[in-house]
Design a protein around this motif. Structure first.
Motif, PDB file in Angstrom:
ATOM      1  N   THR A 236       0.840  -1.200   0.000  1.00 26.36           N
ATOM      2  CA  THR A 236       0.000   0.000   0.000  1.00 26.36           C
ATOM      3  C   THR A 236       0.869   1.242   0.000  1.00 26.36           C
ATOM      4  O   THR A 236       1.874   1.316   0.725  1.00 26.36           O
ATOM      5  N   GLU A 238       1.168   5.467   0.482  1.00 25.58           N
ATOM      6  CA  GLU A 238       0.571   6.637   1.119  1.00 25.58           C
ATOM      7  C   GLU A 238       1.486   7.832   0.914  1.00 25.58           C
ATOM      8  O   GLU A 238       2.704   7.665   0.775  1.00 25.58           O
ATOM      9  N   SER A 240       2.460  12.093   2.028  1.00 22.33           N
ATOM     10  CA  SER A 240       2.349  13.163   3.024  1.00 22.33           C
ATOM     11  C   SER A 240       3.400  14.217   2.731  1.00 22.33           C
ATOM     12  O   SER A 240       4.417  13.945   2.083  1.00 22.33           O
ATOM     13  N   TRP A 247      -1.252  11.301   6.582  1.00 24.38           N
ATOM     14  CA  TRP A 247      -0.898  10.550   5.372  1.00 24.38           C
ATOM     15  C   TRP A 247      -2.156  10.208   4.587  1.00 24.38           C
ATOM     16  O   TRP A 247      -3.180   9.831   5.158  1.00 24.38           O
ATOM     17  N   THR A 248      -2.070  10.314   3.267  1.00 25.02           N
ATOM     18  CA  THR A 248      -3.187  10.052   2.357  1.00 25.02           C
ATOM     19  C   THR A 248      -2.985   8.723   1.651  1.00 25.02           C
ATOM     20  O   THR A 248      -1.909   8.469   1.093  1.00 25.02           O
ATOM     21  N   ASN A 249      -4.017   7.866   1.669  1.00 24.48           N
ATOM     22  CA  ASN A 249      -3.942   6.593   0.964  1.00 24.48           C
ATOM     23  C   ASN A 249      -3.958   6.837  -0.533  1.00 24.48           C
ATOM     24  O   ASN A 249      -4.864   7.489  -1.062  1.00 24.48           O
TER      25      ASN A 249
END
Length: 482
Positions: A236, A238, A240, A247-249
């Protein structure tokens, strides 16, 4: 004119002082374009595979094992095994740290025990030059976490916002009704003391998370300054703009086609490891193919924050070398760093020293004492004849089983001792290889700092003695052999 000349001299002096101060602040960084890459990794299970190994690459895709594929550091603390290492360089290039999981599966640690009652510490080494390393120490990172049961896969990144390092790792802990691995973090400036650990990443429900690594991305590439890749059932991504911020997925890498043993897309890999190509805006994200025990393979991208841009390179476009390479860390080398590293760990075969007058006996170390014993073939009787630590046209004997440890005399007795980097150690561990005193087709080894003395055995113990008799000449003669 004299006043003008004085003013010009003052300006010139100020400029020189400024340039000098900048050079002092950034050693090695003023060198030519960074020429190569260094990978720190472990190789697999067992007490030998779970140690520290290095590989070098000129292009970031084709790797050569250093030190003839042997380990370059061996843990002497905790479980005496190390996995999942990270290689950390200080911003000014004056210090380096290796941090690693204190774990030795299959050599004293069970899987269940490591998960539920493992070491709460990580193993740390420190260096000022990337080639001479301190003794390792244990840093207890999970002891302050209530019911924290282990500490795995440590990583660290310098945080300019706080002028120290964010150290992060996985700990198995029961919390909110779920017992699972979560990522914790603490701050440190020296990897000897840390702040109180806090949760850094926690996935919903029972989903575990063990492996995470962060890369800093230059302005103009993507929308975030930092991107992190995590092994949480997928890889995954993320993003930032602050290491300790929100933090953004960004999505995961399930679309690139790596499948697990049961055919589940994306679950076949772990241990994400970033590398920025030095000559272009392209990155490799190396992934450990644990499901098929395949070791690392790269996927590449021109935008780390865009999952759809990742691609598997064409077959034959990369080569991982001989050793299997598992969960580690890559450093873009400066020219000076590369020179030091390649000089320290050249291709030097492991060899034995056979006694001339007791030809069934070989020099070996046991409990760090050095003697000649019968029919010894294991790594305790194998050494690499390195360029001498002191003087030209000399040799030093580095242990194969204890890398970084050399044969050294003290009070004319021999021990296997870790190189402490001092001039005294270098002199005591350096010898001139000369024609054998008893047979010129063999070899004798003259002390560098006591040239009237030679390595010899006496009552099967190795000593440094003056040689004046036929017996002494035979005792001081050896064959360098495989």
């Amino acid at each position: 004119m004299s006043a003008l000349r004085a003013r010009l001299s003052a300006i010139l002096l100020a400029v020189c002082l400024l340039l000098t101060s900048q050079a002092l602040i950034t050693p090695d960084r003023a060198a030519a374009a960074d020429p190569g890459y260094l990978m720190l990794h472990f190789t697999g299970e067992g007490s030998t595979g779970q140690q520290m190994y290095l590989a070098h690459s000129a292009d970031g895709l084709h790797w050569n094992d250093l030190n003839d594929g042997a380990s370059i550091l061996r843990s002497t603390v905790g479980t005496k095994g190390v996995r999942d290492p990270a290689l950390v360089r200080s911003p000014d290039g004056s210090k380096y740290w290796i941090i690693a999981t204190d774990l030795c599966w299959g050599c004293g640690s069970t899987v269940d025990g490591s998960i539920n009652n493992g070491s709460r510490s990580i193993v740390v080494w420190e260096s000022t030059d990337l080639v001479n390393w301190s003794e390792p120490w244990l840093l207890n990172v999970a002891g302050a976490i209530p019911d924290g049961r282990n500490a795995w896969a440590p990583e660290a990144i310098f945080n300019p916002a706080t002028n120290d390092y964010v150290l992060y790792w996985a700990t198995n802990v029961p919390l909110d009704g779920k017992t699972k691995h979560r990522i914790f973090y603490a701050r440190t400036s020296d990897f000897r003391t840390i702040t109180t650990p806090q949760i850094y990443i926690d996935r919903p429900g029972a989903q575990e998370l063990i492996d995470t690594q962060i890369v800093e991305v230059p302005a103009g590439v993507g929308n975030f300054r930092y991107v992190r890749a995590s092994g949480d059932g997928q890889i995954t991504l993320e993003g930032s703009n602050s290491i300790l911020g929100t933090w953004t997925n960004l999505g995961d890498l399930s679309g690139i086609g790596l499948t697990g043993a049961a055919g589940t897309t994306g679950t076949a890999v772990e241990g994400p490891m970033w590398m920025k190509f030095r000559d272009r805006n392209e990155w490799a994200l190396y992934l450990d193919q644990y499901a098929i025990r395949g070791g690392y393979m790269p996927v590449t991208t021109t935008n780390p924050s865009a999952p759809g841009t990742y691609q598997i390179p064409a077959s034959g476009s990369y080569n991982m070398g001989v050793n299997k390479k598992r969960h580690g860390s890559i450093l873009n080398l400066t020219a000076a760093e590369e020179t030091r590293v390649l000089a320290r760990w050249p291709s030097t075969p492991a060899q034995r020293l056979q006694s001339f007058n007791f030809q069934d006996r070989y020099v070996r170390h046991a409990n760090f004492d050095v003697r000649i014993d019968q029919n010894i073939t294991g790594p305790d009787a194998q050494f690499r004849l390195r360029p001498g630590l002191a003087g030209s046209d000399t040799v030093s004997f580095e242990s194969v089983s204890h890398p970084g440890y050399f044969l050294r005399h003290a009070n004319y007795d021999f021990q296997l001792v870790r190189n402490d980097g001092t001039a005294q150690f270098a002199a005591d561990a350096t010898f001139r290889q000369v024609a054998g005193l008893a047979d010129s087709t063999w070899s004798s080894f003259q002390s560098y700092n006591h040239p009237d003395r030679y390595i010899r055995h006496y009552a099967y113990q190795l000593r440094l003695d003056p040689i004046s008799t036929a017996t002494g000449r035979s005792d001081a003669t050896f064959r360098v052999t495989n």
